[in-house]
Write an enzyme that holds these catalytic residues in place. Structure first.
Site: not given
Ligand code: DQA
Length: 146
Positions: A11-12, A19, A24, A75, A78, A81, A88, A99, A101-103, A108, A112
């Site tokens: 998402p997003n 954003r 990001y 990625n 959210a 989390h 699964d 996996e 993640h940019l951040s 944070r 997260r």
């Protein structure tokens, strides 16, 4: 064996570049795909990209790539989390899963700090921005002996 890497975005992430650019950055999702495609090509691989804002659609896509792809870069946004059905689904994938993640999510908000995808990933790269995606492709090539 398949020479295809599945790049999955949750998402997003379709809004990257617009954003929360302070977190990001200005790199768009299309820029990230180009980066991953370039890295994959260097290892004789191609990329199948999928983004969704819906957990079930990502689960369905994992089911598809189980049969078409050798590895996954994900990625989960959210969903990382709390997305147990995505956890699964990934657990059923036989190849490497990286996996990204940019951040640096550990720096944070507390919610997260845990990723439910980490236990089913071969490895996790976070906090390095777009470079993390390049490292993920290199890790996959190494794991697949490409
Ligand atoms: C993210 C981190 C997540 O916590 C967040 O929900 C995202 C992006 C990252 O790439 O840093 O959407 O996965």
């Amino acid at each position: 064996m398949s020479n295809v890497i599945a790049l999955l975005h949750g998402p997003n992430l379709n809004l990257l570049g617009q954003r929360e650019v302070d977190i990001y950055g200005t790199t768009t999702e299309a820029d990230l795909l180009a980066l991953v495609e370039k890295g994959a090509a260097g290892h004789g691989m191609t990329v199948e990209f999928f983004q969704s804002n819906h957990e079930g659609e990502l689960v369905d896509q994992v089911h598809v790539v189980r049969h078409t792809c050798a590895a996954i870069v994900i990625n989960g946004g959210a969903l990382s989390h709390y997305g147990w059905s995505l956890h699964d689904a990934l657990a059923t994938f036989e190849g490497p899963v990286i996996e990204v993640h940019l951040s640096n999510t550990s720096k944070r908000e507390p919610w997260r700090h845990t990723s439910v995808l980490t236990p089913v990933a071969s490895g996790t790269i976070m906090g390095l921005g777009p470079h993390g995606y390049e490292l993920a492709v290199d890790a996959i090539a190494r794991l697949l002996n490409k």
